[in-house]
Design a protein around this motif. Structure first.
Motif, PDB file in Angstrom:
ATOM      1  N   GLY A  67       0.795  -1.222   0.000  1.00  0.00           N
ATOM      2  CA  GLY A  67       0.000   0.000   0.000  1.00  0.00           C
ATOM      3  C   GLY A  67       0.824   1.267   0.000  1.00  0.00           C
ATOM      4  O   GLY A  67       0.322   2.344  -0.342  1.00  0.00           O
ATOM      5  N   THR A 123      -5.918  -4.709   5.846  1.00  0.00           N
ATOM      6  CA  THR A 123      -6.625  -3.535   5.339  1.00  0.00           C
ATOM      7  C   THR A 123      -6.280  -2.300   6.160  1.00  0.00           C
ATOM      8  O   THR A 123      -6.077  -1.208   5.612  1.00  0.00           O
ATOM      9  CB  THR A 123      -8.136  -3.784   5.378  1.00  0.00           C
ATOM     10  N   TRP A 182      -2.907  -1.054   5.107  1.00  0.00           N
ATOM     11  CA  TRP A 182      -2.972  -0.332   3.824  1.00  0.00           C
ATOM     12  C   TRP A 182      -3.457   1.098   4.053  1.00  0.00           C
ATOM     13  O   TRP A 182      -2.886   2.058   3.526  1.00  0.00           O
ATOM     14  CB  TRP A 182      -3.920  -1.069   2.884  1.00  0.00           C
ATOM     15  N   ILE A 183      -4.515   1.260   4.835  1.00  0.00           N
ATOM     16  CA  ILE A 183      -5.070   2.588   5.102  1.00  0.00           C
ATOM     17  C   ILE A 183      -4.074   3.438   5.882  1.00  0.00           C
ATOM     18  O   ILE A 183      -3.891   4.630   5.601  1.00  0.00           O
ATOM     19  CB  ILE A 183      -6.400   2.463   5.870  1.00  0.00           C
ATOM     20  N   ALA A 191      -1.381   4.793   3.703  1.00  0.00           N
ATOM     21  CA  ALA A 191      -1.966   5.709   2.720  1.00  0.00           C
ATOM     22  C   ALA A 191      -2.234   7.076   3.333  1.00  0.00           C
ATOM     23  O   ALA A 191      -2.275   8.087   2.612  1.00  0.00           O
ATOM     24  CB  ALA A 191      -3.257   5.131   2.149  1.00  0.00           C
ATOM     25  N   SER A 232      -7.732   5.192  -0.474  1.00  0.00           N
ATOM     26  CA  SER A 232      -7.855   4.298   0.688  1.00  0.00           C
ATOM     27  C   SER A 232      -9.275   4.235   1.227  1.00  0.00           C
ATOM     28  O   SER A 232      -9.612   3.310   1.981  1.00  0.00           O
ATOM     29  CB  SER A 232      -6.912   4.756   1.807  1.00  0.00           C
ATOM     30  N   GLN A 250     -11.148   1.043   1.024  1.00  0.00           N
ATOM     31  CA  GLN A 250     -10.801  -0.053   1.924  1.00  0.00           C
ATOM     32  C   GLN A 250     -11.716  -0.127   3.139  1.00  0.00           C
ATOM     33  O   GLN A 250     -11.797  -1.163   3.798  1.00  0.00           O
ATOM     34  CB  GLN A 250      -9.340   0.088   2.392  1.00  0.00           C
TER      35      GLN A 250
END
Length: 292
Positions: A19, A141, A144-145, A148, A269, A272
């Motif tokens: 990410g 997840t 990833w956020i 980001a 993001s 997500q």
């Protein structure tokens, strides 16, 4: 930290490593060299993102199978991630299309199997995987956020001020923001190397399963005789195409639509969050409705 906690960290790092750079690749690959980008054509960008992912998806199952048969999962996972980290750092220093293309193929071949390995390792050590796996996977997840939001705040802007909308802090875009986007590759490489060390020293031992039944292409193709399997594969193919096209074009689209570069990662993001909601209910739905 218990096993679940260690698995949560594993998932967080697994998806944070990707990410960090994947949402930005659409921008820095095609932005003009005078502005800090690499100046590749849209066709070159498509080749760098699309072809390596396809090759990785094809080779991934064989590497994962080799791991299950011959090596402890956590050790093989760490080794793959160490190599991925080195490739990411090397790639960040390249300016030619050929170097990016072939290094991206190497990255995909080594990284794609890690997704299956993290899933397999989690399933092995969770007491109730049908119910508990989604709670572990959701940390991917979240990872990833997190990157980001944090990377643009720390590296692409200055003078942060609080705002009511995500990512809650916004500042002025740095003049060399495009060039600094490529640094996400180096940071991702460092994260992968740290993640590799974490796999070796913190993840539970998962011994090899030994030799299993050899892969039979004819037997695999026979599964398409089942209508439900064929529908599943066609749907998965369509979704995979959409997924790849999304990351190949969305960053450039958002910039063209007027979004500032430092806001591209946080904007992408937001999707997500629907994944978090789906994963929150997945375990309960599987137990209640079954896999069908």
């Amino acid at each position: 930290m218990g096993i679940k906690g260690r698995l949560n960290v594993m998932m967080f790092l697994e998806y944070a490593a990707k990410g960090l750079w994947f949402p930005l690749a659409s921008l820095f690959l095609t932005e003009p060299a005078a502005e800090g980008g690499l100046g590749f054509t849209p066709n070159m960008k498509g080749l760098i993102i699309g072809i390596p992912l396809a090759i990785g998806a094809f080779c991934g199952p064989w590497l994962s199978r080799m791991c299950d048969n011959r090596f402890a999962t956590q050790k093989f996972l760490g080794t793959l991630l160490l190599l991925v980290g080195v490739i990411k750092i090397m790639t960040a220093r390249q300016t030619s299309f050929e170097a990016w293309f072939f290094l991206s193929i190497g990255f995909s071949i080594l990284y794609v199997p890690t997704i299956a390995l993290t899933n397999s390792l989690s399933m092995t050590h969770l007491q109730d995987p049908k119910n508990e796996f989604s709670r572990v996977r959701v940390w991917g997840t979240i990872g990833w956020i997190a990157v980001a939001w944090i990377f643009p705040m720390v590296w692409l802007q200055k003078g942060l001020q609080f705002q009511s909308l995500p990512p809650f802090f916004k500042g002025e875009e740095l003049p060399d923001a495009t060039a600094r986007m490529i640094d996400s590759m180096t940071i991702a490489g460092v994260v992968c190397i740290f993640y590799a060390i974490y796999c070796w020293i913190a993840l539970p031992n998962t011994p090899p399963k030994g030799e299993s039944k050899r892969f039979d292409l004819g037997e695999a193709l026979d599964m398409f005789k089942h209508r439900s399997f064929t529908i599943l594969m066609v749907a998965a193919l369509i979704l995979s195409v959409v997924h790849t096209m999304y990351f190949m074009q969305m960053g450039s689209f958002l910039k063209t639509a007027g979004l500032q570069k430092q806001n591209v990662m946080p904007a992408m993001s937001l999707g997500q969050f629907s994944e978090i909601i789906a994963l929150a209910f997945l375990g309960a739905l599987l137990l209640r409705l079954g896999f069908r």
